[in-house]
Design an enzyme around this catalytic site. Structure first.
Site, PDB file in Angstrom:
ATOM      1  N   LYS A   9       0.840  -1.202   0.000  1.00 30.20           N
ATOM      2  CA  LYS A   9       0.000   0.000   0.000  1.00 30.20           C
ATOM      3  C   LYS A   9       0.870   1.245   0.000  1.00 30.20           C
ATOM      4  O   LYS A   9       1.565   1.535   0.970  1.00 30.20           O
ATOM      5  CB  LYS A   9      -0.919   0.050   1.215  1.00 30.20           C
ATOM      6  CG  LYS A   9      -1.930   1.190   1.080  1.00 30.20           C
ATOM      7  CD  LYS A   9      -2.573   1.596   2.377  1.00 30.20           C
ATOM      8  CE  LYS A   9      -1.771   2.598   3.172  1.00 30.20           C
ATOM      9  NZ  LYS A   9      -1.708   3.960   2.588  1.00 30.20           N
ATOM     10  N   GLY A  66       7.230   4.358   8.401  1.00 32.49           N
ATOM     11  CA  GLY A  66       6.365   5.497   8.692  1.00 32.49           C
ATOM     12  C   GLY A  66       6.628   6.008  10.087  1.00 32.49           C
ATOM     13  O   GLY A  66       7.726   5.848  10.621  1.00 32.49           O
ATOM     14  N   SER A  67       5.609   6.602  10.677  1.00 32.79           N
ATOM     15  CA  SER A  67       5.812   7.251  11.971  1.00 32.79           C
ATOM     16  C   SER A  67       5.908   6.233  13.098  1.00 32.79           C
ATOM     17  O   SER A  67       5.378   5.116  13.008  1.00 32.79           O
ATOM     18  CB  SER A  67       4.658   8.211  12.259  1.00 32.79           C
ATOM     19  OG  SER A  67       3.501   7.466  12.584  1.00 32.79           O
ATOM     20  N   THR A  68       6.583   6.632  14.171  1.00 36.91           N
ATOM     21  CA  THR A  68       6.700   5.764  15.338  1.00 36.91           C
ATOM     22  C   THR A  68       5.327   5.492  15.949  1.00 36.91           C
ATOM     23  O   THR A  68       5.050   4.374  16.391  1.00 36.91           O
ATOM     24  CB  THR A  68       7.670   6.388  16.363  1.00 36.91           C
ATOM     25  OG1 THR A  68       8.996   6.347  15.802  1.00 36.91           O
ATOM     26  CG2 THR A  68       7.678   5.635  17.672  1.00 36.91           C
ATOM     27  N   GLY A  96       3.731   2.855  13.910  1.00 37.25           N
ATOM     28  CA  GLY A  96       4.507   1.627  14.102  1.00 37.25           C
ATOM     29  C   GLY A  96       4.108   0.909  15.383  1.00 37.25           C
ATOM     30  O   GLY A  96       3.959  -0.314  15.416  1.00 37.25           O
ATOM     31  N   GLU A 151      10.376   0.467  10.250  1.00 35.33           N
ATOM     32  CA  GLU A 151      11.376   1.522  10.046  1.00 35.33           C
ATOM     33  C   GLU A 151      10.658   2.829  10.345  1.00 35.33           C
ATOM     34  O   GLU A 151       9.812   3.269   9.570  1.00 35.33           O
ATOM     35  CB  GLU A 151      11.901   1.446   8.608  1.00 35.33           C
ATOM     36  CG  GLU A 151      13.295   2.014   8.470  1.00 35.33           C
ATOM     37  CD  GLU A 151      13.268   3.482   8.159  1.00 35.33           C
ATOM     38  OE1 GLU A 151      13.219   4.275   9.122  1.00 35.33           O
ATOM     39  OE2 GLU A 151      13.273   3.836   6.979  1.00 35.33           O
ATOM     40  N   CYS A 154      13.312  10.324   7.524  1.00 36.15           N
ATOM     41  CA  CYS A 154      13.303   9.795   8.888  1.00 36.15           C
ATOM     42  C   CYS A 154      14.678   9.875   9.523  1.00 36.15           C
ATOM     43  O   CYS A 154      14.809   9.978  10.732  1.00 36.15           O
ATOM     44  CB  CYS A 154      12.797   8.364   8.897  1.00 36.15           C
ATOM     45  SG  CYS A 154      13.540   7.367   7.611  1.00 36.15           S
ATOM     46  N   GLU A 175      10.056  14.681  16.199  1.00 33.70           N
ATOM     47  CA  GLU A 175      10.412  14.663  14.788  1.00 33.70           C
ATOM     48  C   GLU A 175       9.552  15.698  14.060  1.00 33.70           C
ATOM     49  O   GLU A 175       8.329  15.628  14.082  1.00 33.70           O
ATOM     50  CB  GLU A 175      10.141  13.265  14.218  1.00 33.70           C
ATOM     51  CG  GLU A 175      10.615  13.105  12.798  1.00 33.70           C
ATOM     52  CD  GLU A 175      10.454  11.677  12.284  1.00 33.70           C
ATOM     53  OE1 GLU A 175       9.435  11.035  12.601  1.00 33.70           O
ATOM     54  OE2 GLU A 175      11.345  11.221  11.556  1.00 33.70           O
TER      55      GLU A 175
END
Lengths: 287, 475
Positions: B181, B233-235, B238, B255, B289, B386
């Protein structure tokens, strides 16, 4: 047979190289496989677990920064001291696991050999798992495996010594430090192992051993922000999913072992790999 | 200083179509989700309408991937898989210019970056991994390591084609099939990659690409017949995925975000360091990132570095992503622009000193001028969170030990930079950085042979190199 009254041992926790009782003041009776009383073990608490994590964190820099050769010698020294305590372990394993003496001997021998196997890995991991990366540009790039940090280990519930050794040694061989919750009902060989660790040059805090109720202590370790990885080997089945969910709160590395792991078989590198990070370093080349 | 003349790349090269459809089981099909309109963030114009996947489309795609895995891909010799993957690498090279222009249109990144970094590195990833397909027995995971099955992959909008390559190439090389996706705001190059995959004649179902928003990603990773989940993507997301996968047997690699320290010692070649700092934070508008978003500069040279840095940043050209002279392109979305503004405002409110490049910004589109905060303390949000934009926070240190402590004072751990002429200090620092990638006297280098990935809350698992294969093997 002597009429002498033996000196019974008090089984305590092993945190930061010391042998404290549980701060909670609690203990619980440990019996052999037939239900006969063996000893009272300390029933570790949330606070004990947190103290253990703090001790493991404190020990991490020095242990991970030690040379691989040095860690190898320290681990080998553990095997030497284990060998010296062979008879004691045989009787404790026999009592804890309810196995015949011959079987207990074989378990203890395999456990000692397992420790030697991992001791020999310390200075080979980087060569086997690391690399010089042939990048498409004027750079030197190399990758090295590095320890993840503090690893919380839920030791196997059944295999009180061989299983225990098989889950601890790969954690510390690569430079991690460990907080171990022992088998709940078979904790005595683990406490004796901690006496071995304390007398074989393993710096205090590298391995911390807590006895008690796994289901009570494990959730605190799974959610603890200063724990980097979690080994679910000895987690109660009903708790595994919750523990994994808590571990996600700080993106912990979770080892979801195979439930039927046969500790008698010589392992592969997977338990070593589970607690390693790969670090890639780049530098330009030029004159 | 002379004036630049614009040097725009032709938009026609992107071969933009009014409609794009999802790619399932070897065919482009209409999704039954609500179609999305993808816009050019540099102009806010609609580029194309893209069909999206509904929950049942996710299921169809996973079924197609399962069938392709069971019947074809898992049985095919690695040497044959390799040749398909090589074909993809070559076609990306052949259509490189088209992909680069399309990427810049959809994402907003400068054409010089999409042309020189994104597209060639994507091709390189396929080329590199193709060669592994028949050599997995040499990778150190036993003589014949097995694939996992169907991989569900969710990728971000900052490197749309490159992230697709990072995900698909190793998955296919190891013998898995894929449902991927792409990000909601940047689906186009992934669908051109689907076109390439179709032209390469890959067996139907081996790669499926299903556009959509976060809900499509959630259904994909939750799908019971997915064996492996890979997410970049973002933490925050995740962590949600890691929670969702608790209690399953799915293998997961993540990641996630970062807040990298870029550390400059007083003996560093300062002009080179300034170039590295600029590259570290303004590459791809800071939508990286592993961006060097925290500059740690030794106190004795802090003023000098800041001065040189501001002078250099003032020369950066911000604007039309298709202009070959553009250094900083468009912020990818209005939402991201809002987030960057909010965080920079917090920096001012918390007492950091803000400096913004004097460069002119276009009248329309999502743009944010390169910004540097000095007098930043570790407790400020701009030092901890971030920002994912062209905003640099500058902190100072006195000793190497202090630099290490400050650099590691974050739950993240993706990358770090070290600038010094002293070789022994580089190695000493590199050893102490709790980060997956350490760039010394350089920054933001990527290569398929070099493992990439994070420590701690920057995720787990690696992409690239021999190490990266583990993510797609049952080992």
């Amino acid at each position: 047979m002597s009429d002498r009254v033996t000196v019974a041992k008090t089984y305590k926790l092993y945190i930061g190289g010391a042998f404290p009782r549980s701060e909670s003041g609690r203990s619980y009776p440990v019996t052999d496989s037939k239900g006969t009383f063996l000893a009272n073990a300390a029933q570790g608490s949330r606070k004990d677990a947190r103290d253990a994590v703090a001790a493991a964190r404190k020990a991490f820099d020095k242990w991970s920064g030690a040379t691989a050769y040095n860690r190898g010698q320290v681990l080998y020294r553990v095997a030497e001291v284990l060998e010296g305590r062979r008879e004691q372990f045989i009787s404790e394993v026999a009592a804890s696991e309810g196995v015949q003496l011959k079987k207990a001997q074989s378990i203890v021998d395999t456990a000692i050999d397992r420790w030697v196997w991992y001791a020999g890995w310390t200075d080979k991991i980087a060569a086997v798992l690391g690399s010089a990366n042939p990048v498409a540009g004027p750079y030197f790039s190399f990758s090295t495996p590095e320890p993840t940090g503090v690893v919380a280990v839920l030791a196997p519930q059944q295999s009180s010594l061989l299983g225990l050794v098989s889950v601890i040694a790969p954690v510390i061989a690569s430079g991690n430090t460990a907080v171990v919750i022992t088998s709940q009902d078979r904790p005595l060989p683990a406490i004796t192992l901690s006496e071995v660790l304390a007398t074989s040059d393993v710096p205090g805090g590298v391995v911390n051993i807590i006895t008690g109720r796994t289901a009570e202590i494990a959730p605190w370790l799974a959610s603890h922000a200063d724990v980097n990885a979690l080994d679910l080997t000895g987690a109660p089945e009903s708790l595994r999913e919750d523990l994994e969910r808590s571990a996600a709160g700080t993106v912990k590395r979770v080892l979801r072992n195979k439930v039927s792991e046969d500790f008698a078989v010589t392992p592969d590198m997977s338990r070593l790999r589970a607690y390693l990070e790969t670090k890639t370093v780049w530098h330009p080349m030029g004159v | 200083m002379w004036e630049y003349a614009p040097a725009p790349e032709s938009r026609d090269i992107a071969n933009l179509k009014p409609n794009y459809r999802m790619f399932v089981d070897g065919k482009f099909v209409e999704g039954t989700g609500e179609p999305l309109k993808t816009i050019n963030p540099a102009t806010e114009e609609v580029l194309a309408e893209v069909s999206t996947a509904s929950q049942s489309d996710v299921d169809t795609a996973v079924k197609a991937a399962r069938k392709a895995y069971d019947r074809v891909w898992s049985k095919m010799p690695g040497s044959e898989r390799a040749k398909y993957i090589y074909r993809i690498a070559r076609q990306i090279q052949e259509r490189g210019r088209e992909l680069a222009v399309l990427e810049s249109l959809d994402n907003g990144k400068p054409i010089k970056e999409s042309r020189d970094v994104d597209v060639p590195t994507a091709a390189a990833h396929f080329f590199y991994h193709a060669g592994w397909a028949d050599k997995l027995g040499y990778a150190g995971y036993g003589p014949a390591p097995l694939p996992l099955g169907v991989a569900g992959q969710v990728i971000p909008w900052n490197f749309p084609l490159l992230m697709a390559a990072w995900k698909i190439a190793p998955a296919l090389a190891c013998g898995n099939t894929v449902v991927l996706k792409p990000a909601e705001t940047t689906p186009l190059t992934a669908l051109v990659l689907a076109d390439i995959i179709q032209q390469c004649d890959l067996p139907p179902g081996v790669v499926n690409i299903i556009p959509g928003a976060g809900d499509v990603g959630a259904s994909l990773v939750e799908h019971p017949d997915v064996n492996k989940v890979a997410f970049t993507g973002s933490t925050d997301v995740g962590k949600i995925i890691q929670r969702q996968l608790a209690g399953t047997n799915k293998k997961l690699t993540l990641e996630l975000g970062g807040k990298a320290a870029n550390i400059v010692f007083d003996d560093a070649p300062l002009d080179q360091a300034v170039e590295g700092i600029v590259n570290g934070i303004f590459f791809n508008q800071g939508h990286v990132c592993c961006a060097g978003s925290r500059l740690l500069v030794q106190e004795s040279v802090a003023d000098e570095v800041l001065e040189k840095l501001q002078a250099r940043i003032n020369t950066l050209r911000v604007g039309d992503p298709l202009d070959k002279n553009t250094d900083v392109g468009a912020i990818n979305s209005r939402e991201q622009l809002t987030k960057i503004k909010e965080l920079t405002e917090s920096g001012e409110a918390e007492g950091a000193q803000r400096w913004t490049s004097s460069c002119p910004l276009p009248d329309k589109g999502f743009f944010f001028a390169p910004t540097v905060f000095s007098n930043v303390s570790q407790a400020m949000r701009i030092a901890r969170e971030e920002i994912f934009g062209p905003v640099l926070s500058v902190l100072t240190f006195r000793t190497p030990e202090e630099a290490v402590a400050k650099a590691n004072n974050t739950p993240y751990g993706l990358s770090a930079g070290v600038w010094t002429e002293k070789g022994s200090r580089i190695l000493w620092m590199a050893q102490r950085m709790r980060a997956g990638v350490v760039w010394s006297n350089t920054f933001n280098r990527f290569d398929p042979t070099a493992p990439f990935g994070g420590y701690q809350e920057s995720g787990f698992g690696r992409e690239g190199g021999r190490t990266g294969l583990e993510a797609y093997l049952d080992v």
